[in-house]
Design a protein around this motif. Structure first.
Motif, PDB file in Angstrom:
ATOM      1  N   SER A 180       0.830  -1.209   0.000  1.00  0.00           N
ATOM      2  CA  SER A 180       0.000   0.000   0.000  1.00  0.00           C
ATOM      3  C   SER A 180       0.861   1.254   0.000  1.00  0.00           C
ATOM      4  O   SER A 180       0.526   2.250  -0.644  1.00  0.00           O
ATOM      5  N   ASP A 203      -5.868  -1.132  -4.734  1.00  0.00           N
ATOM      6  CA  ASP A 203      -5.288  -1.712  -3.526  1.00  0.00           C
ATOM      7  C   ASP A 203      -6.209  -2.777  -2.952  1.00  0.00           C
ATOM      8  O   ASP A 203      -7.172  -2.461  -2.254  1.00  0.00           O
ATOM      9  N   GLU A 204      -5.923  -4.018  -3.256  1.00  0.00           N
ATOM     10  CA  GLU A 204      -6.759  -5.147  -2.819  1.00  0.00           C
ATOM     11  C   GLU A 204      -8.238  -4.863  -3.028  1.00  0.00           C
ATOM     12  O   GLU A 204      -9.028  -4.943  -2.098  1.00  0.00           O
TER      13      GLU A 204
HETATM   14 MG   LIG Z   1      -2.177  -2.660   2.180  1.00  0.00          MG
END
Ligand SMILES: [Mg+2]
Ligand SMILES: Nc1ncnc2c1ncn2[C@@H]1O[C@H](COP(=O)(O)OP(=O)(O)OP(=O)(O)O)[C@@H](O)[C@H]1O
Lengths: 256, 264
Positions: free
Chosen positions: A53, A161-162
């Protein structure tokens, strides 16, 4: 900032990032070198806490690295030049689906985005829900709204991000394929963070494997599985080979 | 559209019906208690006497009510304006937050009722000192709730607006303010009845008009039926205003998930 080479969208040289909180220092990223190729689908994988991240935020320009340098192609510096999707949809709950998708152009004060927004809503299978509020949608549908919002300004770079981390396996696979479709139609550069190995192998042109503490790139894998990928890809011997390799890498570098 | 109105009105109708039943029950218990305990009229007047006292004196009770409501609502409005301003400052400046918040907590901890004479000294016998009391009593819940609402925004959402380079003002208007509305209204719902209490207390201490003043006058002539009539009038007015506030909240926060919890 110097210009990047043609065919490269963004280039990171020797980028490190240290977080300092209450006297404690965390070496979140350590000497990362990475070039983003124009139009590629890049996947970042690694155990929790390895700085994925952090790296994504640095690429987005939301975070300045404590060391190293970053060159971006000019298109990325325009407002709306980067689209972003987070793990949670982070929609505005007081706005309808359509008005959520329109947020970026509203902030940038550009007109005529309504047609584009409706088109995106339609192509992500949300037609008929334009006036619904986020809480009236399932998690997968909310995340699709977030994807539409990120795509509205037609940014050359899409950061995720995911994005499907909180979804069930079926919804996740569907959205994986939707994302591949969007990518192959628009030829955007996509950077996807995940710790789902199947997702990484299914989607990535290149798979960047990271290790934690300090966050480093341990391997960059070129994934030449034929496209379009889909259910049949899981049966490809090369898919199994790559997943096994990745699993060994990530589980082997996880010190938690 | 009419569906929307109906969905908003239905719980209100239910609340009103419940209120009517409760009031009827209360009045009945009151009447029975006077009989059972053999209470004197100057201690507890009968419901009938209170009713009569109200209609015999309504020529000055209504104007007194308007005065009190004016003071309360002006104080409450001032709470909202000052509360929003202070909350905004606190969200953007941690330094000022560190100065303001402890001061507010200390102010809230002081017995503000004891400040009524001081306010009257400063602002005079008229409505201003009552507006001051209403403000003083009601603004703490408004500031605290508004500040929380403005501050508690999802970090990813703020990052997203930063990515769009939205700027502080746009982020405030498009994210922080709407995000804080539910909590602001929670604060308003605490603050509004307290504002009315503040105005009445101010009138108790020194005044020439308002329901608090009428209550004091009625006390001094042992007209407990009139005291009861005035007190009930304050309570009813306060409840109605609260209902209006809840209605505004429902209109503004239509986007919130429906819950089956009763309207409060
Ligand atoms: Mg992360
Ligand atoms: N705002 C912050 N302040 C202090 N430390 C932080 C902050 N954000 C991240 N870290 C630390 O930096 C390291 C990397 O965090 P990061 O969020 O980039 O990891 P990640 O790979 O995204 O993990 P995950 O897969 O769990 O999301 C972690 O050890 C984390 O504790």
């Amino acid at each position: 900032m110097t210009a990047v080479a043609t065919g490269t969208l963004l280039s990171l040289q020797n980028v490190s990032h240290r977080y300092r909180t209450s006297g404690r220092e965390v070496n979140a990223l350590d000497q990362v070198d990475l070039d983003l190729r124009d139009g590629e689908f890049l996947v970042l994988v690694g155990a929790s806490g390895c700085g994925k991240s952090t790296l994504l935020k640095i690429i987005a320009g939301l975070l300045d690295p404590t060391e190293g340098s970053l060159d971006r192609s000019p298109g990325l510096d325009e407002r709306g030049g980067i689209g972003m999707v987070f793990q949670k949809p982070v929609l505005l709950p007081w706005r309808s689906v359509l008005r959520n998708v329109l947020v970026p152009t509203e902030v940038l004060r550009t007109d005529g985005a309504r047609e584009a927004a409706l088109g995106l809503i339609d192509s992500t299978g949300l037609a008929g829900f334009e006036d619904a509020y986020p809480h009236q949608l399932s998690g997968g549908m909310q995340q699709r709204v977030a994807i539409c919002r990120a795509l509205l300004t037609d940014p050359p770079l899409l950061l995720m991000d995911e994005p499907f981390g909180a979804l069930d396996a079926i919804t996740r696979e569907r959205l994986n394929l939707l994302l591949q479709e969007i990518w192959s139609e628009t030829r955007k550069t996509v950077v996807l963070v995940t710790h789902n190995i199947d997702e990484a192998v299914l989607l990535g042109d290149r798979i960047v494997v990271m290790s934690p503490r300090p966050g480093r790139i341990v391997e960059v894998i070129e994934n030449d599985l034929p496209r379009p990928r889909g259910a049949h890809t899981y049966a490809d011997p090369r898919f199994a080979e790559l997943s096994v390799h990745l699993r060994a890498q990530i589980v082997g570098t996880d010190h938690e | 559209m009419s569906d929307r109105v109906r969905s908003l009105a239905a719980p209100l109708v239910r609340s009103v019906l419940i209120a009517v039943v409760l009031v009827a029950g209360f009045v009945a218990c009151w009447a029975v208690a006077i009989e059972v305990f053999d209470l004197q009229a100057y201690v507890v007047p009968t419901p009938g006497a209170v009713w009569q006292a109200f209609w015999e004196n309504d020529s000055f009770l209504w104007p007194a009510l308007w005065v009190t409501l004016y003071e309360s609502l002006a104080g409450f409005a001032l709470s909202i304006v000052v509360g929003l301003a202070l909350a905004t400052v606190m969200v953007y400046s941690p330094l000022l937050r560190g100065l303001i918040m402890p001061s507010l907590v200390a102010l809230n901890a002081t017995p503000k009722v004891a400040l009524a004479p001081v306010l009257i000294l400063w602002l005079g016998l008229g409505v201003n000192s009552k507006i001051g009391m209403a403000f003083l009593l009601s603004f703490f819940p408004v500031v605290v709730n508004t500040a929380r609402g403005l501050a508690e925004v999802d970090a990813d959402l703020l990052d997203y607006f930063r990515l769009l380079r939205a700027g502080r003002v746009r982020t405030f208007v498009k994210v922080r303010l709407p995000n804080s509305l539910p909590m602001m209204f929670d604060g308003f719902k605490i603050a509004l009845p307290i504002a009315i209490v503040g105005a009445v207390i101010g009138e108790f201490v020194a005044s020439k008009e308002g329901l608090g003043y009428q209550i004091i006058v009625a006390y001094s002539t042992f007209s407990s039926d009139l005291v009861f009539a005035a007190v009930i009038l304050v309570a009813v007015a306060s409840t109605v205003l609260y209902g209006v506030l809840v209605l505004i909240e429902r209109l503004l926060l239509r986007w919130r998930p429906r819950s089956d919890a009763p309207a409060v």
